[in-house]
Design a protein around this motif. Structure first.
Motif, PDB file in Angstrom:
ATOM      1  N   ALA A  68      -3.580   0.003  -3.373  1.00  0.00           N
ATOM      2  CA  ALA A  68      -4.556   0.794  -2.434  1.00  0.00           C
ATOM      3  C   ALA A  68      -3.699   0.799  -1.006  1.00  0.00           C
ATOM      4  CB  ALA A  68      -5.932   0.316  -2.178  1.00  0.00           C
ATOM      5  N   CYS A  69      -3.909   1.942  -0.784  1.00  0.00           N
ATOM      6  CA  CYS A  69      -2.939   2.185   0.593  1.00  0.00           C
ATOM      7  C   CYS A  69      -4.076   2.191   1.880  1.00  0.00           C
ATOM      8  CB  CYS A  69      -1.950   3.321   0.723  1.00  0.00           C
ATOM      9  SG  CYS A  69      -0.811   3.303  -0.463  1.00  0.00           S
ATOM     10  N   LEU A  70      -3.875   1.373   2.631  1.00  0.00           N
ATOM     11  CA  LEU A  70      -4.903   1.294   3.980  1.00  0.00           C
ATOM     12  C   LEU A  70      -4.155   1.292   5.253  1.00  0.00           C
ATOM     13  CD1 LEU A  70      -6.770  -1.741   2.365  1.00  0.00           C
ATOM     14  CD2 LEU A  70      -7.734   0.632   2.752  1.00  0.00           C
ATOM     15  N   ARG A  71      -4.756   2.098   6.086  1.00  0.00           N
ATOM     16  CA  ARG A  71      -3.914   1.812   7.451  1.00  0.00           C
ATOM     17  C   ARG A  71      -3.263   0.516   8.073  1.00  0.00           C
ATOM     18  NH1 ARG A  71      -7.295  -0.229  10.971  1.00  0.00           N
ATOM     19  NH2 ARG A  71      -9.364   0.035  10.773  1.00  0.00           N
ATOM     20  N   ALA A  72      -2.519   0.227   8.572  1.00  0.00           N
ATOM     21  CA  ALA A  72      -1.891  -0.912   8.936  1.00  0.00           C
ATOM     22  C   ALA A  72      -3.136  -1.600   9.905  1.00  0.00           C
ATOM     23  CB  ALA A  72      -0.743  -0.707   9.872  1.00  0.00           C
ATOM     24  N   GLY A  73      -3.234  -2.945   9.583  1.00  0.00           N
ATOM     25  CA  GLY A  73      -4.249  -3.662  10.455  1.00  0.00           C
ATOM     26  C   GLY A  73      -5.583  -3.229   9.849  1.00  0.00           C
ATOM     27  N   SER A  74      -5.994  -2.774   8.712  1.00  0.00           N
ATOM     28  CA  SER A  74      -7.142  -2.563   8.343  1.00  0.00           C
ATOM     29  C   SER A  74      -8.079  -3.749   8.109  1.00  0.00           C
ATOM     30  CB  SER A  74      -7.056  -2.029   7.026  1.00  0.00           C
ATOM     31  OG  SER A  74      -8.083  -2.000   5.995  1.00  0.00           O
ATOM     32  N   SER A  75      -9.310  -3.675   8.664  1.00  0.00           N
ATOM     33  CA  SER A  75     -10.218  -4.769   8.605  1.00  0.00           C
ATOM     34  C   SER A  75     -10.664  -5.063   7.054  1.00  0.00           C
ATOM     35  CB  SER A  75     -11.332  -4.630   9.691  1.00  0.00           C
ATOM     36  OG  SER A  75     -11.949  -3.384   8.798  1.00  0.00           O
ATOM     37  N   ALA A  77      -8.254  -4.749   4.434  1.00  0.00           N
ATOM     38  CA  ALA A  77      -7.320  -5.365   3.846  1.00  0.00           C
ATOM     39  C   ALA A  77      -7.393  -7.029   4.414  1.00  0.00           C
ATOM     40  CB  ALA A  77      -6.051  -4.976   4.424  1.00  0.00           C
ATOM     41  N   GLU A  78      -7.643  -7.140   5.813  1.00  0.00           N
ATOM     42  CA  GLU A  78      -7.702  -8.666   6.208  1.00  0.00           C
ATOM     43  C   GLU A  78      -8.817  -9.426   5.390  1.00  0.00           C
ATOM     44  OE1 GLU A  78      -8.206  -8.248  10.604  1.00  0.00           O
ATOM     45  OE2 GLU A  78      -6.239  -7.323  10.576  1.00  0.00           O
ATOM     46  N   PHE A 142      -3.315  -9.881  -5.132  1.00  0.00           N
ATOM     47  CA  PHE A 142      -1.840 -10.228  -5.750  1.00  0.00           C
ATOM     48  C   PHE A 142      -0.974 -10.041  -4.268  1.00  0.00           C
ATOM     49  CE2 PHE A 142       1.892  -9.133  -7.620  1.00  0.00           C
ATOM     50  CZ  PHE A 142       1.954 -10.276  -8.743  1.00  0.00           C
ATOM     51  N   GLY A 143      -1.330  -9.542  -3.252  1.00  0.00           N
ATOM     52  CA  GLY A 143      -0.320  -9.604  -2.169  1.00  0.00           C
ATOM     53  C   GLY A 143      -0.995  -8.393  -1.396  1.00  0.00           C
ATOM     54  N   THR A 144      -0.418  -8.478  -0.015  1.00  0.00           N
ATOM     55  CA  THR A 144      -1.002  -7.387   0.807  1.00  0.00           C
ATOM     56  C   THR A 144       0.324  -7.011   2.114  1.00  0.00           C
ATOM     57  OG1 THR A 144      -1.691  -8.861   2.702  1.00  0.00           O
ATOM     58  CG2 THR A 144      -3.335  -8.108   1.217  1.00  0.00           C
ATOM     59  N   PRO A 145       1.317  -6.447   1.199  1.00  0.00           N
ATOM     60  CA  PRO A 145       2.565  -6.099   2.125  1.00  0.00           C
ATOM     61  C   PRO A 145       2.251  -4.969   2.859  1.00  0.00           C
ATOM     62  CG  PRO A 145       2.899  -5.396  -0.303  1.00  0.00           C
ATOM     63  CD  PRO A 145       1.474  -6.055  -0.063  1.00  0.00           C
ATOM     64  N   ARG A 146       3.182  -5.034   4.088  1.00  0.00           N
ATOM     65  CA  ARG A 146       3.087  -3.799   5.155  1.00  0.00           C
ATOM     66  C   ARG A 146       4.213  -2.909   4.563  1.00  0.00           C
ATOM     67  NH1 ARG A 146       1.547  -3.927  10.524  1.00  0.00           N
ATOM     68  NH2 ARG A 146      -0.431  -4.770   9.550  1.00  0.00           N
ATOM     69  N   VAL A 147       3.854  -1.829   4.389  1.00  0.00           N
ATOM     70  CA  VAL A 147       5.021  -0.950   3.647  1.00  0.00           C
ATOM     71  C   VAL A 147       4.853   0.310   4.927  1.00  0.00           C
ATOM     72  CG1 VAL A 147       5.898   0.753   1.993  1.00  0.00           C
ATOM     73  CG2 VAL A 147       4.649  -1.545   1.400  1.00  0.00           C
ATOM     74  N   GLY A 148       5.811   0.613   5.705  1.00  0.00           N
ATOM     75  CA  GLY A 148       5.869   1.735   6.487  1.00  0.00           C
ATOM     76  C   GLY A 148       4.589   1.349   7.409  1.00  0.00           C
ATOM     77  N   ASP A 149       3.667   2.635   7.555  1.00  0.00           N
ATOM     78  CA  ASP A 149       2.769   2.494   8.483  1.00  0.00           C
ATOM     79  C   ASP A 149       1.449   2.204   7.828  1.00  0.00           C
ATOM     80  OD1 ASP A 149       2.074   4.918   7.115  1.00  0.00           O
ATOM     81  OD2 ASP A 149       2.119   6.038   9.223  1.00  0.00           O
ATOM     82  N   HIS A 150       1.475   1.352   6.671  1.00  0.00           N
ATOM     83  CA  HIS A 150       0.263   1.010   5.691  1.00  0.00           C
ATOM     84  C   HIS A 150       0.477  -0.214   5.363  1.00  0.00           C
ATOM     85  CE1 HIS A 150      -0.704   5.151   5.728  1.00  0.00           C
ATOM     86  NE2 HIS A 150      -1.967   5.226   5.211  1.00  0.00           N
ATOM     87  N   ASP A 151      -0.839  -0.765   5.062  1.00  0.00           N
ATOM     88  CA  ASP A 151      -0.895  -2.267   4.405  1.00  0.00           C
ATOM     89  C   ASP A 151      -1.210  -1.678   3.002  1.00  0.00           C
ATOM     90  OD1 ASP A 151      -0.629  -3.833   6.499  1.00  0.00           O
ATOM     91  OD2 ASP A 151      -2.626  -3.861   7.104  1.00  0.00           O
ATOM     92  N   VAL A 152      -0.529  -2.299   1.897  1.00  0.00           N
ATOM     93  CA  VAL A 152      -0.603  -2.027   0.562  1.00  0.00           C
ATOM     94  C   VAL A 152      -1.584  -3.354   0.107  1.00  0.00           C
ATOM     95  CG1 VAL A 152       0.407  -1.479  -1.660  1.00  0.00           C
ATOM     96  CG2 VAL A 152       1.270  -0.424   0.532  1.00  0.00           C
ATOM     97  N   LEU A 153      -2.766  -3.189  -0.377  1.00  0.00           N
ATOM     98  CA  LEU A 153      -3.505  -4.069  -0.906  1.00  0.00           C
ATOM     99  C   LEU A 153      -3.386  -4.186  -2.610  1.00  0.00           C
ATOM    100  CD1 LEU A 153      -5.951  -6.005  -0.740  1.00  0.00           C
ATOM    101  CD2 LEU A 153      -7.505  -4.316  -1.052  1.00  0.00           C
ATOM    102  N   LEU A 154      -2.551  -5.022  -2.984  1.00  0.00           N
ATOM    103  CA  LEU A 154      -2.568  -5.197  -4.386  1.00  0.00           C
ATOM    104  C   LEU A 154      -3.335  -6.123  -5.211  1.00  0.00           C
ATOM    105  CD1 LEU A 154       1.752  -5.635  -4.308  1.00  0.00           C
ATOM    106  CD2 LEU A 154       0.261  -3.481  -4.709  1.00  0.00           C
ATOM    107  N   GLY A 155      -4.006  -5.469  -6.213  1.00  0.00           N
ATOM    108  CA  GLY A 155      -4.991  -6.499  -6.784  1.00  0.00           C
ATOM    109  C   GLY A 155      -4.610  -6.669  -8.202  1.00  0.00           C
TER     110      GLY A 155
END
Length: 186
Positions: A68-75, A77-78, A142-155
């Motif tokens: 799931a793609c979320l804006r960078a710094g998404s609460s 995702a945190e 599974f992970g939360t890598p920053r990709v470009g201007d988004h955080d990708v939440l991997l589940g």
């Protein structure tokens, strides 16, 4: 011949960079990727939180991973990363109001954001399960890598529930609902 990731990223028509006019057109073109609308939910320290996303995709079948793609710094995702688990609720065509509610940054925090919604609780994540959703995916982070201007939440999917109905879709900047019909055979 093997092409490295660095070589792939430097090849093609965009190698020299895109100007402002091209970036605007490219952003508009991205809205033409139709996708089902979902609400991600988490319960961190007993406090629920949800957010609407229009990009949830299968990343891997073995293991079964969703992204799931979320804006960078998404609460969200945190919170999901801190909790280590979350739930994906794929919305039904009748749930436009829910999609808009969880997309509104002015909605209240915690339990009040779920007030008045028909819901259950995911037994693994403790997160809200929105009744009427087309599908629920219970996920371990599974992970939360920053990709470009988004955080990708991997589940990593640990459990699924699938229901019948029509999807709520995001396309060209709007929400669309209704029955899907198969494309006619050529």
């Amino acid at each position: 011949m093997t092409v490295t990731a660095a070589a792939r990223s430097q090849s093609g028509p965009r190698a020299g960079g895109a100007g402002p006019r091209t970036r605007g057109r490219d952003r508009r073109a991205l809205t033409h990727l139709a996708s089902p609308v979902s609400v991600l939910t988490v319960s961190h320290r007993g406090r629920p939180h949800g957010t609407t996303v229009s990009t949830v995709t299968a990343v891997s079948r073995e293991p079964l991973l969703l992204g799931a793609c979320l804006r960078a710094g998404s609460s969200f995702a945190e919170l999901a990363a801190a909790e280590g688990r979350f739930t994906v609720n794929v919305l039904d065509a009748s749930q436009e109001r829910i999609a808009r509610w969880f997309a509104d940054s002015a909605r209240p925090d915690g339990d009040p954001q779920f007030a008045g919604l028909s819901q259950g609780t995911d037994p693994y994540t403790g997160a809200p399960l929105l009744h009427g959703a087309l599908a629920h995916y219970t996920c371990r982070v599974f992970g939360t890598p920053r990709v470009g201007d988004h955080d990708v939440l991997l589940g990593q999917v640990t459990h699924t529930v699938v229901n019948d109905g029509d999807p709520l879709l995001s396309y060209a900047g709007g929400l669309f609902a209704g029955p899907l019909r198969p494309a006619s055979a050529a």
